[in-house]
Enzyme design. Structure first.
Site, short mmCIF file in Angstrom:
data_model
loop_
_atom_site.label_atom_id
_atom_site.label_comp_id
_atom_site.label_asym_id
_atom_site.label_seq_id
_atom_site.Cartn_x
_atom_site.Cartn_y
_atom_site.Cartn_z
N CYS A 1 -6.75 -2.53 7.38
CA CYS A 1 -7.56 -1.39 7.42
C CYS A 1 -9.07 -1.89 6.39
O CYS A 1 -10.13 -2.08 7.06
CB CYS A 1 -7.62 -0.47 6.61
SG CYS A 1 -6.75 -0.30 4.72
N CYS B 1 0.63 -0.87 -0.06
CA CYS B 1 0.01 -0.12 0.35
C CYS B 1 1.03 0.92 0.22
O CYS B 1 0.83 1.79 -0.75
CB CYS B 1 -0.72 0.16 1.15
SG CYS B 1 -1.94 1.38 1.15
#
Length: 375
Positions: free
Chosen positions: A213, A116
């Site tokens: 997340c 990410c």
């Protein structure tokens, strides 16, 4: 309250320079933004909308979703700075979520937070900085950028060893580091929390995210099953000699080094020592102590020479251990061979190994294979 310092904000960014601050809606990025404002920068808050949660989801993470963009905007309004949210859900799914699912189905252990930062957050932030006329980007990472004797920017671990996040930024090159500001690099987490409270920042008492997340419940196997493009396959649990010890419901339930939840009783501690997704087999045995790992897809500092002596982490919170890193080319691909001075447990293919000299980051690569001795 800790005053801003030139060391925290690097050099080359005069007061009044525009700096883009990544705001996750959490305490760390809020304090980082506040310090930039105090230092006199033309601070602009940016939140990347990366993920949505199903309606009524019992648990949610504390970054990347619309709720977090709302919290980030509250902080930006409090500080009197502009704030923008950019939708990057499609990119996040293709660059992080889908590879995460594929990795587990292939029997490897993914590193989604590294992916990410490399392929989504930092890439997009640098691009947005150019569009918005910013000289630099800033984040709430606990890491530091300094200059070496030749004047080149180099990445270092943060002062807070428990929160250090330099592992996730190891792929940034010198050009990226030269435009990166890390206001929390010299701070301890408790200092940052106390500062948020002292400033009265919105969300100062907000907790920290402990899980991915996009899988806030931590139930990775269920997430993988729900997003797999084909039905997951059961298979055997075997020992090193191939004797069948039990059955499993899919290799995505396991990772190398795992001890709990194996579904077998051997009368002694057993660990996952290998996963063969081609045969749908999970191999277990006595605790595996790996002495070396083969790495691919490396990103290294410009002044690194091989063979290299370094301290190497094989997980973000793994204590770095002394090793020698050699480089060789096989079939047109550059490989890096890490040999640890002492065996390191649970080196899992798919994870990232990052090399340090002291607290300086030298680079890292993806683990392709681990050569283990059985204890």
């Amino acid at each position: 309250m800790i005053p801003a310092s030139s060391q925290e904000f690097g050099d080359g960014f005069a007061a009044g320079s525009r700096v883009l601050i990544a705001m996750s809606g959490g305490v760390d990025s809020a304090v980082a933004a506040a310090r930039l404002v105090d230092a006199g920068y033309d601070t602009v808050g940016v939140t990347l909308h990366l993920w949505d949660y199903p309606p009524g989801a019992p648990e949610k993470s504390r970054c990347c979703a619309p709720e977090d963009a709302h919290d980030a905007r509250l902080v930006a309004d409090f500080l009197g700075i502009p704030h923008y949210t950019f939708d990057r859900r499609e990119l996040f799914t293709s660059a992080v979520v889908e590879p995460f699912v594929a990795a587990y189905l292939e029997g490897t252990t993914p590193s989604p937070c590294v992916w990410c930062n490399r392929s989504v957050k930092m890439r997009e932030l640098f691009g947005l900085a150019e569009r918005l006329g910013a000289a630099a980007i800033a984040t709430g990472h606990y890491a530091r950028v300094t200059r070496d004797e030749a004047g080149r920017p180099v990445l270092h671990a943060g002062r807070d060893a428990r929160k250090d996040q330099s592992y996730y930024l190891h792929t940034l090159d010198a050009a990226d580091l030269a435009r990166l500001v890390l206001p929390l690099g010299q701070s301890l987490k408790e200092e940052v929390r106390a500062e948020a409270l002292a400033r009265g920042l919105p969300g100062a008492e907000k907790g920290e995210s402990q899980e991915l997340c996009f899988v806030p419940t931590g139930e990775y196997a269920s997430f993988v099953e729900a997003r797999a493009k084909a039905p997951v396959r059961p298979g055997p649990i075997v020992d090193r000699e191939g004797r069948v010890l039990g059955r499993h419901d899919g290799v995505h339930h396991f990772t190398v080094g795992q001890r709990r939840g194996l579904g077998i009783a051997l009368g002694k501690p057993a660990f996952v020592t290998a996963i063969d997704a081609s045969q749908d087999a999970v191999v277990v045995g006595d605790e595996a102590a790996a002495s070396s790992a083969t790495l691919v897809d490396g990103a290294w500092a410009e002044d690194v020479a091989f063979p290299l002596r370094a301290d190497v982490k094989v997980r973000s919170h793994h204590r770095a251990q002394a090793a020698t890193i050699e480089r060789r080319e096989e079939h047109g691909k550059m490989l890096y061979i890490v040999t640890f001075d002492e065996p390191v447990r649970a080196i899992a293919p798919g994870q990232i190994a990052v090399a340090y000299r002291g607290d300086r980051v030298l680079g890292g690569a993806t683990i392709s294979r681990a050569d283990a001795d059985q204890g």
